[in-house]
Design a protein around this motif. Structure first.
Motif, PDB file in Angstrom:
ATOM      1  N   TYR A  45       0.851  -1.186   0.000  1.00 27.67           N
ATOM      2  CA  TYR A  45       0.000   0.000   0.000  1.00 27.67           C
ATOM      3  C   TYR A  45       0.884   1.232   0.000  1.00 27.67           C
ATOM      4  O   TYR A  45       1.918   1.265   0.671  1.00 27.67           O
ATOM      5  N   VAL A  46       0.472   2.236  -0.767  1.00 30.17           N
ATOM      6  CA  VAL A  46       1.180   3.513  -0.824  1.00 30.17           C
ATOM      7  C   VAL A  46       0.176   4.650  -0.656  1.00 30.17           C
ATOM      8  O   VAL A  46      -1.000   4.496  -0.963  1.00 30.17           O
ATOM      9  N   VAL A  47       0.670   5.772  -0.149  1.00 25.30           N
ATOM     10  CA  VAL A  47      -0.144   6.975  -0.050  1.00 25.30           C
ATOM     11  C   VAL A  47       0.099   7.774  -1.330  1.00 25.30           C
ATOM     12  O   VAL A  47       1.249   8.053  -1.684  1.00 25.30           O
ATOM     13  N   VAL A  48      -0.993   8.125  -2.035  1.00 21.25           N
ATOM     14  CA  VAL A  48      -0.886   8.786  -3.335  1.00 21.25           C
ATOM     15  C   VAL A  48      -1.461  10.202  -3.256  1.00 21.25           C
ATOM     16  O   VAL A  48      -2.557  10.411  -2.739  1.00 21.25           O
ATOM     17  N   ILE A  54       3.760   8.872  -2.419  1.00 18.66           N
ATOM     18  CA  ILE A  54       4.707   9.659  -1.626  1.00 18.66           C
ATOM     19  C   ILE A  54       5.299   8.882  -0.452  1.00 18.66           C
ATOM     20  O   ILE A  54       6.305   9.309   0.106  1.00 18.66           O
ATOM     21  N   CYS A  55       4.679   7.780  -0.063  1.00 19.17           N
ATOM     22  CA  CYS A  55       5.266   6.921   0.970  1.00 19.17           C
ATOM     23  C   CYS A  55       4.573   5.571   0.957  1.00 19.17           C
ATOM     24  O   CYS A  55       3.457   5.437   0.471  1.00 19.17           O
ATOM     25  N   LYS A  56       5.283   4.601   1.504  1.00 22.56           N
ATOM     26  CA  LYS A  56       4.732   3.258   1.664  1.00 22.56           C
ATOM     27  C   LYS A  56       3.980   3.229   2.989  1.00 22.56           C
ATOM     28  O   LYS A  56       4.354   3.911   3.937  1.00 22.56           O
ATOM     29  N   LEU A  57       2.924   2.447   3.047  1.00 24.80           N
ATOM     30  CA  LEU A  57       2.060   2.389   4.221  1.00 24.80           C
ATOM     31  C   LEU A  57       1.889   0.937   4.625  1.00 24.80           C
ATOM     32  O   LEU A  57       1.676   0.079   3.761  1.00 24.80           O
ATOM     33  N   ASP A  58       1.958   0.642   5.950  1.00 27.22           N
ATOM     34  CA  ASP A  58       1.744  -0.746   6.330  1.00 27.22           C
ATOM     35  C   ASP A  58       0.257  -1.079   6.209  1.00 27.22           C
ATOM     36  O   ASP A  58      -0.600  -0.200   6.209  1.00 27.22           O
ATOM     37  N   ILE A  59      -0.031  -2.358   6.096  1.00 31.95           N
ATOM     38  CA  ILE A  59      -1.389  -2.805   5.775  1.00 31.95           C
ATOM     39  C   ILE A  59      -2.405  -2.378   6.839  1.00 31.95           C
ATOM     40  O   ILE A  59      -3.527  -2.014   6.514  1.00 31.95           O
ATOM     41  N   GLN A  60      -2.020  -2.381   8.113  1.00 31.45           N
ATOM     42  CA  GLN A  60      -2.964  -1.991   9.164  1.00 31.45           C
ATOM     43  C   GLN A  60      -3.347  -0.517   9.034  1.00 31.45           C
ATOM     44  O   GLN A  60      -4.527  -0.166   9.157  1.00 31.45           O
ATOM     45  N   GLU A  61      -2.363   0.343   8.789  1.00 29.04           N
ATOM     46  CA  GLU A  61      -2.652   1.767   8.612  1.00 29.04           C
ATOM     47  C   GLU A  61      -3.524   1.998   7.380  1.00 29.04           C
ATOM     48  O   GLU A  61      -4.447   2.805   7.406  1.00 29.04           O
ATOM     49  N   ALA A  62      -3.214   1.291   6.295  1.00 27.83           N
ATOM     50  CA  ALA A  62      -3.987   1.444   5.062  1.00 27.83           C
ATOM     51  C   ALA A  62      -5.434   1.024   5.279  1.00 27.83           C
ATOM     52  O   ALA A  62      -6.361   1.736   4.887  1.00 27.83           O
ATOM     53  N   GLU A  63      -5.639  -0.135   5.904  1.00 26.81           N
ATOM     54  CA  GLU A  63      -7.004  -0.615   6.133  1.00 26.81           C
ATOM     55  C   GLU A  63      -7.779   0.316   7.053  1.00 26.81           C
ATOM     56  O   GLU A  63      -8.964   0.566   6.826  1.00 26.81           O
TER      57      GLU A  63
END
Length: 80
Positions: A45-48, A54-63
């Motif tokens: 997951y990435v923040v777009v 602009i950064c990679k995101l761990d799965i828990q934060e993304a969900e």
């Protein structure tokens, strides 16, 4: 106001500054530059923001973020 949204990388192509990815935002797929996140891979997951990851995101934060966005959308439908 600007908004950055998490999405999951489906595929990648290219290298370095020309690296692009197909990113899914809850079923909507967009082409996104991955130049700023060279460590990001398929499934991550990435923040777009404005077409750039602009950064990679761990799965828990993304969900959690996707859950909050979904709840906001449903609330708008109920209130609107």
């Amino acid at each position: 106001m600007c908004l950055a949204i998490p999405g999951q990388i489906l595929s990648t192509a290219g290298q370095d500054l020309e690296r692009m990815g197909r990113v899914s935002f809850g079923g909507v797929v967009k082409e996104v530059s991955l130049a700023y996140v060279p460590q990001a891979e398929v499934g991550d997951y990435v923040v777009v923001h404005i077409g750039f990851a602009i950064c990679k995101l761990d799965i828990q934060e993304a969900e959690q973020t996707l859950h909050y966005l979904e709840r906001m959308h449903l609330r708008e439908k109920v209130d609107g």
